[in-house]
Write a protein that holds these residues in place. Sequence first.
Motif, mmCIF file in Angstrom:
data_model
loop_
_atom_site.group_PDB
_atom_site.id
_atom_site.type_symbol
_atom_site.label_atom_id
_atom_site.label_comp_id
_atom_site.label_asym_id
_atom_site.label_seq_id
_atom_site.Cartn_x
_atom_site.Cartn_y
_atom_site.Cartn_z
ATOM 1 N N GLN A 1 -36.056 91.516 46.291
ATOM 2 C CA GLN A 1 -35.847 92.600 47.242
ATOM 3 C C GLN A 1 -35.615 93.907 46.517
ATOM 4 O O GLN A 1 -35.347 93.935 45.308
ATOM 5 N N ASP A 2 -35.712 95.000 47.261
ATOM 6 C CA ASP A 2 -35.518 96.310 46.661
ATOM 7 C C ASP A 2 -34.067 96.751 46.806
ATOM 8 O O ASP A 2 -33.212 96.008 47.315
ATOM 9 N N LEU A 3 -33.806 97.954 46.399
ATOM 10 C CA LEU A 3 -32.448 98.485 46.402
ATOM 11 C C LEU A 3 -31.845 98.532 47.792
ATOM 12 O O LEU A 3 -30.623 98.452 47.959
ATOM 13 N N HIS A 4 -32.699 98.635 48.808
ATOM 14 C CA HIS A 4 -32.226 98.767 50.188
ATOM 15 C C HIS A 4 -32.172 97.424 50.918
ATOM 16 O O HIS A 4 -31.949 97.395 52.134
ATOM 17 N N GLY B 1 -39.703 93.036 43.656
ATOM 18 C CA GLY B 1 -38.302 93.406 43.533
ATOM 19 C C GLY B 1 -37.529 92.459 42.635
ATOM 20 O O GLY B 1 -38.107 91.650 41.907
ATOM 21 N N ILE B 2 -36.221 92.554 42.709
ATOM 22 C CA ILE B 2 -35.328 91.767 41.858
ATOM 23 C C ILE B 2 -34.805 90.568 42.647
ATOM 24 O O ILE B 2 -34.388 90.707 43.796
ATOM 25 N N ARG B 3 -34.808 89.400 42.019
ATOM 26 C CA ARG B 3 -34.204 88.220 42.622
ATOM 27 C C ARG B 3 -32.730 88.142 42.199
ATOM 28 O O ARG B 3 -32.427 88.172 41.010
ATOM 29 N N GLU B 4 -31.839 88.037 43.176
ATOM 30 C CA GLU B 4 -30.412 87.964 42.882
ATOM 31 C C GLU B 4 -29.889 86.551 43.130
ATOM 32 O O GLU B 4 -30.234 85.904 44.120
#
Length: 301
Positions: free
Chosen positions: A225-228, A235-238
């Motif tokens: 996902q992105d920053l928002h 995007g980044i996987r957290e």
Amino acid sequence: MLVWPVGGAAVSSARPYGQATSTPGAPVAQDDQRVVLVGAGDIANCEINGGAGARATAALLDRIAGTVFTVGDHAYPTGAAAQFRDCYDPSWGRHRARTRPAPGNHDYLTANAKAYFDYFGENAGPDRRGYYSYTLGTWHIVSLNSSIAADRKSPQIEWLRSDLKENPAPCTLAYWHLPIFSSGPHGSEPQEALHMREAWRALSESGADVVVNGHDHLYERFAPQDLHGKADPNGIREFIVGTGGGGQYEFRRIRANSEVRNNRSYGVLVLTLGATDYSWEFVSGAGESFRDVGTARCTSQ
């Protein structure tokens, strides 16, 4: 045990875990550059069952070769030297030489994290600032400090941007304590969720792949996902891995892009890092059967 798998077939709750000499998770690359990064946060609390949770997860580390990461809150309740000595050291302490830690808010409750920095020494990074980076295989790894300033003009974020520029890599992973996205109780605290926003921005702009956090005492995996918080395949996987043994939290509001959640199992996250992709496996301790397994390519590939 409560498991909420959502979405694709990357989830398994019955996959047996291999021996220490095997590569955890699914194969990620047909080469000899694979490395293992394994760990968790929110670890040793001897006020809960005498620290049995930390002992169970430390026993998992005994069987897993590789570099150990931590994402904060090592010794409860206040990160005091006696708590590191009496609770953390008898469990995760035997892996201290291969541990690359990140500090948490409980570590900072005693003398500006003095016991934390005394305990980990050079492995906690230079100058007791609590942030640093290193290379693992072909990956660039960044450990950040979410207990100090992290706004756009802070020394930490200025360092991060410079570090990412000076260390281009096909794949990048960062870890710290406070999550930006979480379905746990801290996910509804805007001040905490926004604290590391500029770090996420810098990482996203550089094409980073993975962020690992703790703070909420549970396991959660998000889709990229992105920053928002909008789904973004680039995007980044957290991952939230607050499962080291320091207690367990209930889920609150389920966030968008949350794919897998579990808050009944202590355990560690095993990340097998290849030249262009990576795999993950959450390995439970103390007889729990929950597993989360998957593989993904780096965003630049």
